[in-house]
Design an enzyme around this catalytic site. Structure first.
Site, PDB file in Angstrom:
ATOM      1  N   ASP A  16       0.764  -1.141  -0.081  1.00  0.00           N
ATOM      2  CA  ASP A  16       0.007   0.017  -0.089  1.00  0.00           C
ATOM      3  C   ASP A  16       0.890   1.388  -0.032  1.00  0.00           C
ATOM      4  O   ASP A  16       2.141   1.083   0.232  1.00  0.00           O
ATOM      5  CB  ASP A  16      -0.875   0.096   1.296  1.00  0.00           C
ATOM      6  CG  ASP A  16      -1.904   1.300   1.427  1.00  0.00           C
ATOM      7  OD1 ASP A  16      -2.271   1.504   0.406  1.00  0.00           O
ATOM      8  OD2 ASP A  16      -1.612   1.848   2.565  1.00  0.00           O
ATOM      9  N   ASP A  18      -0.246   5.028   1.012  1.00  0.00           N
ATOM     10  CA  ASP A  18      -0.501   6.131   2.034  1.00  0.00           C
ATOM     11  C   ASP A  18      -0.491   5.348   3.180  1.00  0.00           C
ATOM     12  O   ASP A  18      -1.334   4.628   3.561  1.00  0.00           O
ATOM     13  CB  ASP A  18      -1.762   6.885   1.600  1.00  0.00           C
ATOM     14  CG  ASP A  18      -1.651   7.542   0.421  1.00  0.00           C
ATOM     15  OD1 ASP A  18      -0.830   8.601   0.505  1.00  0.00           O
ATOM     16  OD2 ASP A  18      -2.412   7.433  -0.609  1.00  0.00           O
ATOM     17  N   ASP A 172      -1.277  -0.757   6.085  1.00  0.00           N
ATOM     18  CA  ASP A 172      -1.490  -0.066   7.450  1.00  0.00           C
ATOM     19  C   ASP A 172      -3.001   0.129   7.966  1.00  0.00           C
ATOM     20  O   ASP A 172      -3.264   0.697   8.992  1.00  0.00           O
ATOM     21  CB  ASP A 172      -0.887   1.548   7.167  1.00  0.00           C
ATOM     22  CG  ASP A 172      -1.759   2.555   6.477  1.00  0.00           C
ATOM     23  OD1 ASP A 172      -2.017   3.642   6.938  1.00  0.00           O
ATOM     24  OD2 ASP A 172      -1.909   2.063   5.273  1.00  0.00           O
TER      25      ASP A 172
END
Length: 199
Positions: A16, A18, A172
């Site tokens: 991922d 961001d 995250d």
């Protein structure tokens, strides 16, 4: 502090962007807060984190539901992205994850699967010094169904030429973790290793 590691079974790595490779989450949060304040919405960190990894238009749709608002998702989404772009110089790299990309570059296929849009995602990769390390990027522009749907990560696997079960995803956010598990992939939550978002 436990070290972030690649699973020995992994034949392809998906990251991922961001909050995983780039510490953009505080910048996104401030951009959302600034724009939504104009519409009388006090956007909470809890709500923001619950929607981590969800593209901006879908986020505004959800905000409408939760806050009983009637914002135009496209228009407000564009306002938020413009505000975010003005603040992009505040983005910091998340070194433990970036180190993994550099360590495995050329050894295993690597892709980025993000809920962000293509142009700003490449700009982020440039800011954190990874533009030359990433060849495959699947963004919100490339899928019909964003995270938590598995389409983003399945497309990454397809483009890497690696079976989904042989891919390890680094994420995250809960929507991204759900997407990775739904794709049948190995899922690693990077925030188990360090705190990327301090709100």
């Amino acid at each position: 502090m436990q070290k972030l590691e690649i699973d020995p079974k992994a034949k392809g790595l998906i990251f991922d962007l961001d909050g995983t490779l780039a510490d953009t989450m505080p910048v996104h949060f401030v951009a959302y807060q600034k724009i939504l304040k104009k519409y009388g919405i006090d956007y909470s960190a809890k709500m923001f984190l619950a929607l981590a990894g969800v593209p901006v238009v879908e986020t505004i749709v959800k905000i409408n539901e939760v806050y009983g608002a009637s914002l135009n998702p496209e228009e407000v989404g564009n306002e938020k992205e413009a505000e975010y772009e003005r603040m992009m110089d505040k983005i910091k790299p998340i070194d433990p994850v970036i180190d993994l990309v550099k360590q495995y570059h050329g050894k295993l296929p690597i892709a980025v699967g993000t809920g962000g849009y293509t142009r700003l995602s490449w700009k982020t990769l440039e800011i954190i010094g990874l533009k030359d390390y990433i060849e495959i990027l699947v963004s919100a522009n490339d899928v019909q169904n964003p995270k938590p749907h598995p389409e983003t990560f399945l497309r990454c696997a397809e483009q890497m030429g690696v079976k989904p079960e042989d891919c390890q995803v680094f994420e995250d956010g809960e929507p991204g973790m759900k997407a990775a598990r739904a794709a049948g992939m190995m899922a690693t939550l990077v925030t188990d290793y360090y705190d990327v978002f301090k709100a």
